[in-house]
Write a protein that holds these residues in place. Sequence first.
Motif, PDB file in Angstrom:
ATOM      1  N   ALA G 102       0.825  -1.219   0.000  1.00 30.84           N
ATOM      2  CA  ALA G 102       0.000   0.000   0.000  1.00 30.84           C
ATOM      3  C   ALA G 102       0.860   1.270   0.000  1.00 30.84           C
ATOM      4  CB  ALA G 102      -0.928  -0.003   1.211  1.00 30.84           C
ATOM      5  N   LEU G 103       1.984   1.228   0.706  1.00 31.43           N
ATOM      6  CA  LEU G 103       2.850   2.406   0.770  1.00 31.43           C
ATOM      7  C   LEU G 103       3.468   2.698  -0.599  1.00 31.43           C
ATOM      8  CD1 LEU G 103       3.928   4.529   2.697  1.00 31.43           C
ATOM      9  CD2 LEU G 103       5.763   2.965   3.330  1.00 31.43           C
ATOM     10  N   ALA G 104       3.963   1.630  -1.236  1.00 29.98           N
ATOM     11  CA  ALA G 104       4.604   1.786  -2.541  1.00 29.98           C
ATOM     12  C   ALA G 104       3.577   1.923  -3.658  1.00 29.98           C
ATOM     13  CB  ALA G 104       5.513   0.591  -2.822  1.00 29.98           C
ATOM     14  N   ARG G 105       2.301   1.583  -3.344  1.00 29.78           N
ATOM     15  CA  ARG G 105       1.228   1.625  -4.344  1.00 29.78           C
ATOM     16  C   ARG G 105       1.488   0.676  -5.512  1.00 29.78           C
ATOM     17  NH1 ARG G 105       1.017   7.509  -6.019  1.00 29.78           N
ATOM     18  NH2 ARG G 105      -0.571   6.721  -7.408  1.00 29.78           N
ATOM     19  N   THR G 106       2.051  -0.498  -5.178  1.00 25.70           N
ATOM     20  CA  THR G 106       2.375  -1.493  -6.206  1.00 25.70           C
ATOM     21  C   THR G 106       1.649  -2.814  -5.949  1.00 25.70           C
ATOM     22  OG1 THR G 106       4.241  -2.209  -4.857  1.00 25.70           O
ATOM     23  CG2 THR G 106       4.712  -0.637  -6.616  1.00 25.70           C
ATOM     24  N   ALA G 139      10.922   1.727  -5.084  1.00 31.03           N
ATOM     25  CA  ALA G 139      12.228   1.233  -5.539  1.00 31.03           C
ATOM     26  C   ALA G 139      12.518  -0.150  -4.975  1.00 31.03           C
ATOM     27  CB  ALA G 139      13.327   2.218  -5.136  1.00 31.03           C
ATOM     28  N   VAL G 140      12.195  -0.320  -3.683  1.00 31.56           N
ATOM     29  CA  VAL G 140      12.464  -1.604  -3.027  1.00 31.56           C
ATOM     30  C   VAL G 140      11.664  -2.728  -3.683  1.00 31.56           C
ATOM     31  CG1 VAL G 140      12.107  -2.879  -0.865  1.00 31.56           C
ATOM     32  CG2 VAL G 140      13.080  -0.549  -0.822  1.00 31.56           C
ATOM     33  N   VAL G 141      10.357  -2.486  -3.867  1.00 35.15           N
ATOM     34  CA  VAL G 141       9.502  -3.514  -4.452  1.00 35.15           C
ATOM     35  C   VAL G 141       9.976  -3.861  -5.858  1.00 35.15           C
ATOM     36  CG1 VAL G 141       7.165  -3.960  -5.321  1.00 35.15           C
ATOM     37  CG2 VAL G 141       7.492  -2.933  -3.059  1.00 35.15           C
ATOM     38  N   THR G 142      10.321  -2.852  -6.639  1.00 31.26           N
ATOM     39  CA  THR G 142      10.763  -3.088  -8.010  1.00 31.26           C
ATOM     40  C   THR G 142      12.038  -3.920  -8.049  1.00 31.26           C
ATOM     41  OG1 THR G 142       9.805  -0.990  -8.704  1.00 31.26           O
ATOM     42  CG2 THR G 142      11.491  -1.937 -10.136  1.00 31.26           C
ATOM     43  N   ALA G 143      13.006  -3.529  -7.241  1.00 32.78           N
ATOM     44  CA  ALA G 143      14.290  -4.237  -7.254  1.00 32.78           C
ATOM     45  C   ALA G 143      14.107  -5.686  -6.803  1.00 32.78           C
ATOM     46  CB  ALA G 143      15.297  -3.508  -6.364  1.00 32.78           C
ATOM     47  N   HIS G 172      28.869   0.514   2.616  1.00 29.30           N
ATOM     48  CA  HIS G 172      30.095   0.076   1.932  1.00 29.30           C
ATOM     49  C   HIS G 172      29.966  -1.322   1.329  1.00 29.30           C
ATOM     50  CE1 HIS G 172      32.838   3.343   2.395  1.00 29.30           C
ATOM     51  NE2 HIS G 172      32.664   3.431   3.705  1.00 29.30           N
ATOM     52  N   THR G 173      29.096  -2.124   1.881  1.00 24.08           N
ATOM     53  CA  THR G 173      29.001  -3.506   1.403  1.00 24.08           C
ATOM     54  C   THR G 173      27.915  -3.701   0.353  1.00 24.08           C
ATOM     55  OG1 THR G 173      27.577  -3.945   3.291  1.00 24.08           O
ATOM     56  CG2 THR G 173      29.917  -4.475   3.531  1.00 24.08           C
ATOM     57  N   ALA G 174      27.257  -2.615  -0.067  1.00 27.70           N
ATOM     58  CA  ALA G 174      26.254  -2.744  -1.125  1.00 27.70           C
ATOM     59  C   ALA G 174      26.933  -2.744  -2.494  1.00 27.70           C
ATOM     60  CB  ALA G 174      25.250  -1.605  -1.035  1.00 27.70           C
ATOM     61  N   ARG G 175      26.238  -3.321  -3.480  1.00 27.59           N
ATOM     62  CA  ARG G 175      26.739  -3.285  -4.863  1.00 27.59           C
ATOM     63  C   ARG G 175      26.330  -1.980  -5.539  1.00 27.59           C
ATOM     64  NH1 ARG G 175      28.567  -2.467  -8.769  1.00 27.59           N
ATOM     65  NH2 ARG G 175      28.700  -3.590 -10.733  1.00 27.59           N
ATOM     66  N   VAL G 176      25.207  -1.415  -5.079  1.00 23.72           N
ATOM     67  CA  VAL G 176      24.684  -0.165  -5.623  1.00 23.72           C
ATOM     68  C   VAL G 176      23.742   0.416  -4.572  1.00 23.72           C
ATOM     69  CG1 VAL G 176      22.941  -1.508  -6.893  1.00 23.72           C
ATOM     70  CG2 VAL G 176      23.306   0.885  -7.497  1.00 23.72           C
ATOM     71  N   ILE G 177      23.700   1.745  -4.474  1.00 22.90           N
ATOM     72  CA  ILE G 177      22.873   2.398  -3.464  1.00 22.90           C
ATOM     73  C   ILE G 177      21.832   3.280  -4.154  1.00 22.90           C
ATOM     74  CG2 ILE G 177      22.864   3.967  -1.468  1.00 22.90           C
ATOM     75  CD1 ILE G 177      25.793   3.194  -1.004  1.00 22.90           C
ATOM     76  N   VAL G 178      20.587   3.152  -3.745  1.00 32.90           N
ATOM     77  CA  VAL G 178      19.539   4.062  -4.211  1.00 32.90           C
ATOM     78  C   VAL G 178      19.314   5.091  -3.111  1.00 32.90           C
ATOM     79  CG1 VAL G 178      17.115   4.295  -4.846  1.00 32.90           C
ATOM     80  CG2 VAL G 178      18.441   2.329  -5.662  1.00 32.90           C
ATOM     81  N   PHE G 238      10.350   3.538  -9.140  1.00 28.56           N
ATOM     82  CA  PHE G 238      10.406   2.386 -10.035  1.00 28.56           C
ATOM     83  C   PHE G 238      11.671   2.429 -10.885  1.00 28.56           C
ATOM     84  CE2 PHE G 238       9.747   1.053 -14.457  1.00 28.56           C
ATOM     85  CZ  PHE G 238       9.672  -0.313 -14.249  1.00 28.56           C
ATOM     86  N   GLY G 239      11.919   3.571 -11.516  1.00 29.25           N
ATOM     87  CA  GLY G 239      13.080   3.685 -12.394  1.00 29.25           C
ATOM     88  C   GLY G 239      14.385   3.449 -11.664  1.00 29.25           C
ATOM     89  N   ALA G 240      14.464   3.958 -10.432  1.00 34.78           N
ATOM     90  CA  ALA G 240      15.684   3.771  -9.656  1.00 34.78           C
ATOM     91  C   ALA G 240      15.862   2.309  -9.274  1.00 34.78           C
ATOM     92  CB  ALA G 240      15.642   4.647  -8.404  1.00 34.78           C
ATOM     93  N   GLY G 241      14.771   1.669  -8.853  1.00 36.03           N
ATOM     94  CA  GLY G 241      14.851   0.256  -8.478  1.00 36.03           C
ATOM     95  C   GLY G 241      15.223  -0.600  -9.678  1.00 36.03           C
ATOM     96  N   TYR G 242      14.665  -0.259 -10.830  1.00 37.87           N
ATOM     97  CA  TYR G 242      14.937  -1.032 -12.045  1.00 37.87           C
ATOM     98  C   TYR G 242      16.407  -0.900 -12.447  1.00 37.87           C
ATOM     99  CZ  TYR G 242      13.786  -3.147 -16.567  1.00 37.87           C
ATOM    100  OH  TYR G 242      13.705  -3.992 -17.645  1.00 37.87           O
ATOM    101  N   ALA G 243      16.894   0.352 -12.484  1.00 35.43           N
ATOM    102  CA  ALA G 243      18.293   0.577 -12.866  1.00 35.43           C
ATOM    103  C   ALA G 243      19.235  -0.084 -11.877  1.00 35.43           C
ATOM    104  CB  ALA G 243      18.572   2.080 -12.949  1.00 35.43           C
ATOM    105  N   ALA G 244      18.918   0.024 -10.580  1.00 40.43           N
ATOM    106  CA  ALA G 244      19.782  -0.596  -9.564  1.00 40.43           C
ATOM    107  C   ALA G 244      19.826  -2.105  -9.747  1.00 40.43           C
ATOM    108  CB  ALA G 244      19.275  -0.222  -8.169  1.00 40.43           C
TER     109      ALA G 244
END
Lengths: 255, 255, 255, 255, 255, 255, 255, 255
Positions: G102-106, G139-143, G172-178, G238-244
Motif C-alpha cells: 500500500a505504501l509503494a502503491r504497487t 524502488a524496493v519492491v521493483t528491485a 560500503h558492502t552494497a553493490r549499488v545504493i539508491v 520504479f526507475g531507480a529500483g529497475y536501474a539498480a
Amino acid sequence: MNEQQIRQLLQQVANGDLQPDNALMQLRDLPFENLGFAHVDHHRALRTGFPEVIFGQGKTRQQVLDIAERIIGHGSQMLATRLEETTANALVERFARAEYDALARTVLIPAADTPLSLPTGKIAVVSAGTSDLPVAREAVVTARAMGAKVEEIYDVGVAGLHRLLAYRDQLHTARVIVVVAGMEGALASVIGGLVNIPVVAVPTSVGYGASFEGVAALLAMLNSCASGVVVVNIDNGFGAGYAAALINRDTADGA
Amino acid sequence: MNEQQIRQLLQQVANGDLQPDNALMQLRDLPFENLGFAHVDHHRALRTGFPEVIFGQGKTRQQVLDIAERIIGHGSQMLATRLEETTANALVERFARAEYDALARTVLIPAADTPLSLPTGKIAVVSAGTSDLPVAREAVVTARAMGAKVEEIYDVGVAGLHRLLAYRDQLHTARVIVVVAGMEGALASVIGGLVNIPVVAVPTSVGYGASFEGVAALLAMLNSCASGVVVVNIDNGFGAGYAAALINRDTADGA
Amino acid sequence: MNEQQIRQLLQQVANGDLQPDNALMQLRDLPFENLGFAHVDHHRALRTGFPEVIFGQGKTRQQVLDIAERIIGHGSQMLATRLEETTANALVERFARAEYDALARTVLIPAADTPLSLPTGKIAVVSAGTSDLPVAREAVVTARAMGAKVEEIYDVGVAGLHRLLAYRDQLHTARVIVVVAGMEGALASVIGGLVNIPVVAVPTSVGYGASFEGVAALLAMLNSCASGVVVVNIDNGFGAGYAAALINRDTADGA
Amino acid sequence: MNEQQIRQLLQQVANGDLQPDNALMQLRDLPFENLGFAHVDHHRALRTGFPEVIFGQGKTRQQVLDIAERIIGHGSQMLATRLEETTANALVERFARAEYDALARTVLIPAADTPLSLPTGKIAVVSAGTSDLPVAREAVVTARAMGAKVEEIYDVGVAGLHRLLAYRDQLHTARVIVVVAGMEGALASVIGGLVNIPVVAVPTSVGYGASFEGVAALLAMLNSCASGVVVVNIDNGFGAGYAAALINRDTADGA
Amino acid sequence: MNEQQIRQLLQQVANGDLQPDNALMQLRDLPFENLGFAHVDHHRALRTGFPEVIFGQGKTRQQVLDIAERIIGHGSQMLATRLEETTANALVERFARAEYDALARTVLIPAADTPLSLPTGKIAVVSAGTSDLPVAREAVVTARAMGAKVEEIYDVGVAGLHRLLAYRDQLHTARVIVVVAGMEGALASVIGGLVNIPVVAVPTSVGYGASFEGVAALLAMLNSCASGVVVVNIDNGFGAGYAAALINRDTADGA
Amino acid sequence: MNEQQIRQLLQQVANGDLQPDNALMQLRDLPFENLGFAHVDHHRALRTGFPEVIFGQGKTRQQVLDIAERIIGHGSQMLATRLEETTANALVERFARAEYDALARTVLIPAADTPLSLPTGKIAVVSAGTSDLPVAREAVVTARAMGAKVEEIYDVGVAGLHRLLAYRDQLHTARVIVVVAGMEGALASVIGGLVNIPVVAVPTSVGYGASFEGVAALLAMLNSCASGVVVVNIDNGFGAGYAAALINRDTADGA
Amino acid sequence: MNEQQIRQLLQQVANGDLQPDNALMQLRDLPFENLGFAHVDHHRALRTGFPEVIFGQGKTRQQVLDIAERIIGHGSQMLATRLEETTANALVERFARAEYDALARTVLIPAADTPLSLPTGKIAVVSAGTSDLPVAREAVVTARAMGAKVEEIYDVGVAGLHRLLAYRDQLHTARVIVVVAGMEGALASVIGGLVNIPVVAVPTSVGYGASFEGVAALLAMLNSCASGVVVVNIDNGFGAGYAAALINRDTADGA
Amino acid sequence: MNEQQIRQLLQQVANGDLQPDNALMQLRDLPFENLGFAHVDHHRALRTGFPEVIFGQGKTRQQVLDIAERIIGHGSQMLATRLEETTANALVERFARAEYDALARTVLIPAADTPLSLPTGKIAVVSAGTSDLPVAREAVVTARAMGAKVEEIYDVGVAGLHRLLAYRDQLHTARVIVVVAGMEGALASVIGGLVNIPVVAVPTSVGYGASFEGVAALLAMLNSCASGVVVVNIDNGFGAGYAAALINRDTADGA
C-alpha cells in the motif's frame, strides 16, 4: 486611411471623377515605402507629429543611414535608438541637425520647421541607481522627442528612503512618472504608493545572480502592491518614454 | 502629510499655538486605522475621491465585512474585488447601495453624496475571446468606480481580423485602451499598431499547455513591437482599470 | 531497405542465388558511410532527390569539406547551413557549382545533371522585421534547394498592419506560408487568421529583455488562436523551409 | 472581403447602382454575428467547407448551445472540442445528427447536404502510449471532420521499437503523419527519421516529475534532429488534426 | 578511517602502546593534505586504485600543476579534465608519462607500477552526432583510466535509425552503455528500449534555440519511457565515464 | 533623523530660536550629497561606524574615484567591491591607506583615526571548493572591514566529509558561519546540521550544465533541511559578510 | 529477433524449408500483442526473466485488469505501479498470488514456477525523510521483483549526520545504493562522497516553496560534487529500483 | 559526541575501565532513536534547550502523535508545525500543556520544568499584508518557543509607506527583524534600508499571476539593494523564526 477618406474616395467614384480601378489602386496605395529589406511607414509620423523611430539594434550602419535618408527626405523628424557609436557618428556627420546622446545611445534629428505644440503636463523620470542611467536617459530622450517636458531624478533607490522622500513634491506634480530600477525593482511600488499618478515601470538588467538579467525586477513590478503601476519590457527606456509621452498628450488619437 | 501642512504645523508651534510634543504627536498621527489584522488607509480615498479598495482574495467573509464597515463609516465609496459569491452576497445584504457584478466578482458601494466630476475622455476595454470576459469586466467596473466612461468591445481576437477592424473608429476616439487577451496575446500588438493611444495590456490565464497560465500572453505583451503598450499582471483586470482611469483623469496628483 | 527489397533478397536465397551469410551481410550493409567522426547517409538523398544537408554549426572547416567531398562524390546535390564565412568560401573555392548566400549563411551545390521536377505550388516566406531576414533567407534557400517556388515578403510586422494587408493576395495563393518573427511573434497568428493554408511559424531570437532569446515568440506561436499554425525551433529557418517543401510536394513518401 | 469583391462594389458605385454611403456600409458589413459574449464568424466556414469550431473549454453549457444554434442555423457543419460530458450530451439531445466521441471529448454535427469532396491522401495518427489516446482521438475527429482519411496506430512508443517498425509501410504511404507523445517525446524524431513526409508532432502532458506537464516532450519535438517535424501546443490534438488536414488538402486557399 | 582501523587504534590504547592524546590526534589526522587553496584527498585514490581527479575548469595553470605534483608524489595515477590547452601542455612537459587527449581536453598520468586488474565487462560509449564527440571522449578517457574496456560508436542519432541498428550486437554485449546526445536526446530512450543493460545518459549542450544549452536533452533523458536509463549533468562526460566504470567493476566498495 | 532630533528641532522653533522655514529646510536637509549621477549617503556610515560601500560593477573608474574622494573627504572608511583591476590600482595610487585584495576584487580604505571597538564573537567563512574562493574572500574582507574577527576554512566540500569534520571545533565556537558553495550547495545543509549557530549560505555560480549559473545551489540552500540556514544572492560574498557582521555585533541598531 | 535467429530463418529459406513470403511474415511477426488501446510486449519479459510492468497512472481499472490478464496468461510475472487503491484491490481479488504494497502503491504477481537465480550483490535503499518513504518503497519492491536483495535505511537526512554515519558499513558492502531525498537532496552527495559504489539518486517532490515539486533536489543531484552519482526522474522509485537491479545483475544483456 | 567526550572515553580505555570493543560500540551508539519510519534526534534538544520540532506536513496524525510521545517522554519541549486541524486537536487532547495556534497551524508543548533563560534582545516580526499573517505567526510562535521576546507589526506594506514609518522606533530597537511579504516583496528592502540590523526576509506565496506562488517576492528579496537582508524559503515562517532566535541568542554553539 480612415472612414472619412474612404467616403470621399467613394464619392469621387460616384461622381465619375475617379475610375474604379484607380480607386482600388488608391485603397492599396498605402503610405509606406519598400526599401527591399525594410518598409518605411511614413503614415504614422505624418499623422501624429511624432518622430519616425529606427530601432538600431541588429541593423548595419548602412541600413540605418538608408532608412534615415528616406525619413528625413519626407520632412519627418527622426529618432534612432540602441545605436553603435560608429553608427551614431555617421548619422551626426551626415545630418546637420542630428543630436547624439552617448549615454542613451540615441540620435535625434528634429524636423526643420514644424515645432510641436507642447503638452502642458510634465513627465518625471526616476532611477534607482547610477547603473540604471542609460535606460533612464533613453526614456528622457524619447519623451522629449515627442514634445514632453521631462524632469530627471536619479539614484534614489529604496535602500536610502530619505533621498527619495526629498523629491516628493516633484513627484506629485508630474502627469506621469517613469520609474527605472534593476535589482529588486522596489522603487516602482514605493513611488506608486506615494502618488496617484500613472507610473510606467521599467525593469533594468542591472543586478547579478538571481536577478536573472532583469527578471527579478520585472516580476516585482508586475506584482506591485501599489495601484496604477504599469510595466514595459526589461531595459525598454524607449517604450517607457513613448508610453509616458502618449499619456502626457491628454488627447485621443487624432488619426 | 505634505510640505504645506508641515509648514502650517511648524507655524503653529512658532506662534505658541501648539506644544512641541503635540506637534510631534500630530506628525505621527497618520490617517490610518489599525484593525489588528489590517491597517485601513483612509488617506488616499479622502484625497483622491477614488474608492477604497478591498482585495478580497485570501480574506475571510468576516474580514471583508469588518473592513467595509470602517470604510463606509468614513463616508468613502468602496470597491471590493475577487469576491467569493457568499461574501459578495453578504455585502449586498449589509449595505443598501451595494452593486454586485457576478462576472467581474466585484461589489461597488458608491459614496452617498459626493458625485465625482467625470473626466471627458473615455476608456475602451477590448477582449480577445469570450473566456477573457471576467477579467475585462473587472477592469470595466474598476474604471467606472473611478468615474470613467467605458466602452466594451468583446471577442475580437486576431484570428478573425475583420471583426476587430470593424471597431476601428471606437478605438481611435478613446483616451486609453485596455486590451484583455490570453493565449498568444497578439491583440495588444495589433491594436497598438492601429492607434496612437496608450494601450494597457492585460494578459489572461486563458489557454492551455504552453500558455503556462498566462505567461505566453504576458511575454508577448511585454515584447510588443507596437509602441505605447504597457502591461499589468496576469488576470489583473483591476490594475488595468485603475491605471486606465488614472491616465484618463488628465491631471497630476492633487495630493 | 524496404519490404520489396527484402522480398527480392529472400527470393534470391530461395533460388540459391545468394548464400544465407551473404544475405545477412546485405541486410546489415546499410547505405551509409563511416568517416570516423560522422556517418554520411546517402540513402535519403538518393531516394528523395532532396539534397544532403550538412549542419555547419560546431563543425570545423575541414570536417565540412570532407563530408562535402563524399556527398558530391556520390552525385547528390548538397546544402550546407550555418556556415562560418571562411568555411563557405572554402566550399566555393573547392566546388565549381557552389552557390553561397551570405545572409542565409548557406552554400548550395546543385547536382550536375538531375533537374528536379518542380511541384506546382508555391511557398510564401514572410518576415516581421528586417532583423529576421537571415532566418527567413535560410528558409528560402532550403525550400528552393528542394525544388520549391518561393515568394519573399519582408518587414510586414503587425505594428503596421496595412503593410501586411497589401500582400493579401500573394498569401492566399500560396500552398504553404512560412512566417518568421521575433519579439512577440504575433505575425503568425494574424496571417493564420487571414488564410486557410498551413502556416509554418519560425520564432526568431530577435528582441531583448523578456523576449528571452526567442522564447516569447515561440510561446506565442505555440498558443496561436488561429488554426493551422505549426511551429519549429527558434531561428530554425532550415527546418521551416524543409517542412514547407515537404508540404508543397503533394505526394506521400516514395521510399 | 477580397479585392475582386471590392472591385465589383466600386463598379456598382461608378454605375450609380450603389450609393457611396451604402457602399461604405457594405464595406463594414462583415460576415460575423455578435451574440454579446461572442462573435460568430460564418465567413470562414462558408468559404472553406470546413466546420465551424467551438472551443468548449471555459464556456458554459448554455454558451456552447447558443453558439451551436447559430452555426447550424447557417447550414454549416460544426465541431465542438474539449466538452464537458453534460455539454456534449446536451448537444446530442438538441441536434439530431450530432456525433459524440467521449474519448476525444468532441461533438461533430455534419452539414445536412453538402458532402465534402475528399482529398486523395491519407493522414496517419500515431501515439506513443495508451494515455496519449484522448489527444490522438481529438486529432482524428478533427481531421475527419475536415474530410480527411485517417489511419490510427496507437501505443508504439520507442521503448519497444519493433512495435513501431512493424507499421513502417503504413507510415510511408501517408501524406502527413500526426505523432502524439508525452514523456520524452522521442517518437516524433524516430518517425521523422524514417519517412520523408511532414510530421506534425503533438506533445502531451502525459508523464510526471520533470516532464513538467508536457514541457519535456515539447522541447524534444522542437529540437528534433529529424527534418520535417513541426510542432503544435501541448495536448493540442485539434490543432494537429486541423493542420494535417490543411496539408492533406493539396490546394491553396480558395478564398 | 574505517572501523577496523579504529578498533586497532583502541587496542593500542588499551595495550598502553598509545597515549589517549596521541590516539585523539590520529583520529583527527585524516589523510588529506592542505595546500592552502585546496585539500588533496589521497585517501580515496589509495583505497580504490582509481586515479585522483583534478577538475581543471576555473583553476589556474599553476594550481593544476601544484596539485598534480602532490598527487604524483604520492604514487597515485592522476586524471585532469576540462583543461585549457596551455595547462595540458604544461602537464605533458612536466610529467613524462602524461597522455594528452585534445578532443576530450584531458591529461592522464598513469601510475608508474601498479597495473589495475581489469574488469571483464566492457563499456559502450555511443554518441548521437559529431558535435557530441568531446563529451563522449571525456567519458571514454575517464572509464579507461579506471581500468575499463571501452568501445566507441559515434554519430548514430535517431534521425537515421538504420545506422544505430547496425551496431545492435555491440550494444547487447556491453555491461553498461553511455549514451551521449544533444538536441532532443532521443537516442537514450531508443537504446534503452533495445537492451536490458544500464544506460548512463549524458545530455550535451549541442543544439540551438529551444534546446536551452542542453535542457531539452536533459529533460528528455529524465523522462525516458525506457527503463534502466539514468542521467548525469549536461556535458558531464567525466561523470558518466566514472559511473559506468563503477557499474562495470562488479564489486562492492572495498574500503 | 530620529524622533529625538525632531523634538529638539521643534523645541527650537517653539523657543523662537529657529524660523519655521529654516526648520522645514532642516527637515529636508538630509545627509546625502548629489554628485549628479549618484547620491552619496554619509548618514549611514557616520551613524554606524561601518564603511561606506561602493559597488564597483557597472561603474567607470572615474565614477568610482569621484565617489571615493567624497567619502574619504568625510573621514569615513570605505570599501569598494567588484573592482576591475585597473580601477583598484587607481584607488591604491590615489589613497595612501588603501588595501587591495586581488582575489576578492576589493579595496578597503580604513578610517584614519577611529578604530572600531571589535565585537567579541568570531565569524567562520567556509568554502566547498577552490573555485569558490573569490566569493569567500569578498565575505571575509567585508566582515573584517566591519570590525569582525574571521576564520577561513576552504575546500571542505561534502564529497570528502572527513575534511569538514576535522574542523568541527572551529565551527562550534563561531558566532555565525558563512558557507560558500556552488554545484549542489550541500555544504550549507551539512554544516547547518552540525551546529546550532546562524548559517549564512552563499550559492556561487561555480558549476556547469544544470547548475544554471548558481541556481541549483541557490535552490538547495533555500530548501535546506537544517534549521538556521539563511541565504543571500548568488556570488554575493559582500552581502553574506555584511549580514554576518551585523549578526556578530550583538546589539540593536544604535541609530 | 537477433542475428542468430535471422541466420536460422535464412537457412530455412535456403533449404527450401520455408517460403520467402512466409519468411517475410515471420520477420514481421514480432512478439507483441495488440489490445486495441495497448501493445503488450511479451518479448522483453520472456527474454530477461524480469517482470512485465504496468504503469498504472492514467489507466482505468479495467485497462489494468485486461493487460494483467494477458501478461499472467503468458506465464510472466508482473509488476503494476502507481495504482489507485481500488485497482490494487481488484488485482488482489483476481489473482491469487498478487502481493499489494500500500505504501509503494504497487502490486506484484510473481511467476508460478520459475524462481529467478538471485544475483549475489545487494542493493541499499536509503531515504532522507519519513515523507520520502513511498518513493523509496517503490524502488524496493521493483528491485526485489527483479530478484535483488535489498536493505532499507530510512530517515537519515544530512541535518543529523551522525544518524547516517551509523550505517556506514551497510553502505560500503552494497553493490549499488539508491538514495531517495526531497528538499535540497544533499543526501546523494554526502553518500556519494562516502562510498565508491554507483549511487542512483531519486529526487522526490517532498518540500515546499522553492523546492518546486522536486526540482531543487533534482538539480542538486545532477550537480553532485561526488563522482558516481546518477539520477532518475522526480519521484521515480520504479526507475531507480529497475536501474539498480540491472546494475546488480553483473552480466551483459543476454538477449 | 565531542572531542572532550572522546578524550574521556579513550582515557577509560587506557585505564582498563573500558574494553576496546565496548568503546567502539559507544562511539557508534549515537543519541537517536529509531521508530522504524523516523529517527528521533534527542541530542540537539537536550544540548540546546531548544524544542524538538515535528514538521507536520506529509505526516499522518498517528505518526505525529507517536513522535510527540517519544519527545515528551524525554522531557524535551516540542514544537509541531504545518498541522492539519485534526492532528492539532489530537495533540491538545493528548498533552495537557499543549498550546495550539490555529492561525500559525502550530502546537507547542513547553517542557515541564526547565524555564529557558531568555536572551535580552527582541525580535520584530513585520508583515506586508493581512494574507501574510499565517506565515508571520509561524515565525512568532517558533521564536517564542526558543525563548525570544517578539513584537508583531502587521499590514504595513510599502503601498502605504506612512503606516510603516510610524513604527520606525520599534524597528530600530530590535536585535533582528523578520519581514514577511508576498507579491513584489519590496518591504524587505525598504526596512533593510531603514535599519542597520539583520533582516530575515520570508517571501510568501500571496499574490497571483506572475507572482508564481512566491517566486517574485523571493527573487526581490534575494536581490535586495539594502545590505543585511538574508532570505529563507517561500512561506517558511518556521525557518525565519528559528534563524532569528539563533541570531538573538548572542552566543556561539554550546555543543
